[in-house]
Every structure is written in C-alpha cells, then in structure tokens.
Design a protein around this motif. Sequence first.
Motif, short mmCIF file in Angstrom:
data_model
loop_
_atom_site.label_atom_id
_atom_site.label_comp_id
_atom_site.label_asym_id
_atom_site.label_seq_id
_atom_site.Cartn_x
_atom_site.Cartn_y
_atom_site.Cartn_z
N LYS A 24 0.77 -0.96 0.02
CA LYS A 24 -0.06 -0.11 -0.05
C LYS A 24 0.92 1.44 -0.09
O LYS A 24 1.96 1.30 0.66
N THR A 25 0.56 2.27 -0.77
CA THR A 25 1.34 3.47 -0.82
C THR A 25 0.24 4.63 -0.83
O THR A 25 -1.05 4.39 -0.87
N LYS A 26 0.78 5.81 -0.57
CA LYS A 26 -0.15 6.89 -0.64
C LYS A 26 -1.52 6.98 -1.89
O LYS A 26 -2.55 7.24 -1.66
N ASP A 27 -0.92 6.55 -3.08
CA ASP A 27 -1.54 6.62 -4.24
C ASP A 27 -2.26 5.35 -4.89
O ASP A 27 -2.96 5.25 -5.60
N SER A 28 -1.70 4.15 -4.06
CA SER A 28 -2.09 2.96 -4.80
C SER A 28 -1.98 1.84 -3.94
O SER A 28 -1.57 1.79 -2.69
N SER A 77 8.35 0.74 7.62
CA SER A 77 7.03 0.38 6.83
C SER A 77 5.98 0.09 8.13
O SER A 77 6.47 -0.35 9.23
N ALA A 110 -0.40 -2.45 7.57
CA ALA A 110 -1.67 -1.91 7.71
C ALA A 110 -2.66 -2.66 8.07
O ALA A 110 -3.57 -2.48 8.80
N GLN A 128 2.74 -1.31 4.35
CA GLN A 128 2.97 0.12 3.77
C GLN A 128 4.19 0.77 4.05
O GLN A 128 4.35 0.99 5.32
N THR A 144 6.88 3.49 4.92
CA THR A 144 6.70 5.05 5.44
C THR A 144 7.94 5.70 5.34
O THR A 144 8.12 6.91 5.90
N ASN A 149 6.37 9.85 9.94
CA ASN A 149 5.40 8.87 10.05
C ASN A 149 5.62 7.75 10.68
O ASN A 149 4.73 6.77 10.65
#
Length: 270
Positions: free
Chosen positions: A29-33, A111, A114, A120, A122, A252
Amino acid sequence: LIKNNFNCKLVTSNENIARTINGKGISLKTKDSLETIKAIISTQLPENEQFDYIFLMMKNKDVVESSKEIKAKNLLKENGILVTIQNGDVYEYIEDIFPRQIATCIIGWNSLVAEYGTYQPTGKGNTQIGDRNHNLDLKELKEILSTVCPGPVVISNNIEGVVWSKLAINCAGNASAGISGLLFKDIVNSKQGRGLYLALYREVYELSQKIHIKLEKSVTRPGVMYSPKKNKSSRRIINYIALKVAVRKYGNTKFSMLQDIERGKPTELE
C-alpha cells in the motif's frame, strides 16, 4: 521478489497472516495505490528442499529457534547464505549454527503493517549487507535486493559498525515510542520527547565507544545526534536540527515496539 519472478517460499508462524495472504494475496500500500499479487504462504517450513538464500524477517526472539529448525531440516545449501534482517545484533546467537554462512542485513527504511497481508512503506533509505568473516561473495545478494528495496543497497566492510549505529537509533526511538505511544514526529516535536530520545542515543553511543566499535553511517551519520551529558548549547542545537531533518524523512514512523504493544505482542526488549 515474487513479482520479479524469483522462486520464493514464504513461511509465517502467524495463522491469520497465512489465511489472509492465501485467500487475498499479499499487498503493498502506498499513498496513491494498493498493489496486490497472488502468493502462497505456509505455516510450516518446507521438507526435502534446499535454498540459495534464506531471509529471516522476524523478531529477534524467534531467530535462534528458527535457525535451529532450518539447520535440522537441512534447508540451506552448502554454499547458501542465511540473511538476518533484524534490529540489534543476533549474529553471536546463531554463528555456531551456521558458521561462515551468515550475512547481516540492516535496513534504513520503514513500513507499517496496515492489516494482515498488507504492508505500507513509510520511508526510504539504504539497505546495508555485510559478512562478519569477510568470506562470502555478496554481489548476487546485492543484485537481488536491489530489485526490490526502496533505496540503494550497499555492501559494508564493517557491518558491526552499521548494526550499532542502527541500534542507537532503535533504542532511542523504540523506547520513546513504546512508553509514549507517539509517532516519531510527535516525539521530536515535544521538548521532553527530544530530551529522552537524545539521552537514550547518548547511552548507546557511549557504550559503543567503550567497547571499541567503529560506528558506520546507518540511518544517519554516526554521532550526529550525540552530545556529552554536559554539552554546549551549540551542540544541542545541532542535535535538534538533525532530528528535525530526520522527521522530514521518517516522521510517520510508528516504531516496531509500539506496534507490538498495540497488538498485545511481546516486545524485543530482552
């Protein structure tokens, strides 16, 4: 690694992770996808197979038992490499199990889990690998990791120094987060948090010097967050600036000890 067509066998001791990945696949998982690929993961080590590389990506407390089981099942080829990917130094606990076959891997990126099977990133950073005995050819391992790691992969000639540099960061960050419940950026933005972080860093740094460990760059240049107990205000300002710069990259980060506490799992303190 699976996406890049490496022949991988995944193993976990967590049945919830196995159930999720075998049912839905493994996700990044990334910010956009959100990217998901099919994967098979087992809760048991393979039988009657041998591997070129075995990556131990687990908590420190499980490393010795897992290494003994891998040895008993003869899973690592005679010229294979066991790659340890832990915070802290696990080498001395397993060097007798796999003499002259261990590569140490230290990651400078972060990471989050999630949810089961979904991971994810970070933060980005270097991945450093090294061999305590200087008898392993790590070029192929570097090429493999370079296809998948979020940042450059570097072969270090002093991996022990890298381990201790990361240890100083982890002791400062994990302890601060573990008792406060805060993300890295929130620790740094608190006067008390900064003071605690830098005091913990100082303790590990000074210990490394006492036992003659030559620190190498890991997440930051060694000593950039260090100042003696009776430090000058100018040095303290340099420490705080270094922390602020680190926050831009790793703000984060939810340190692994805090993640363990939130899940009710044992921490790696011992």
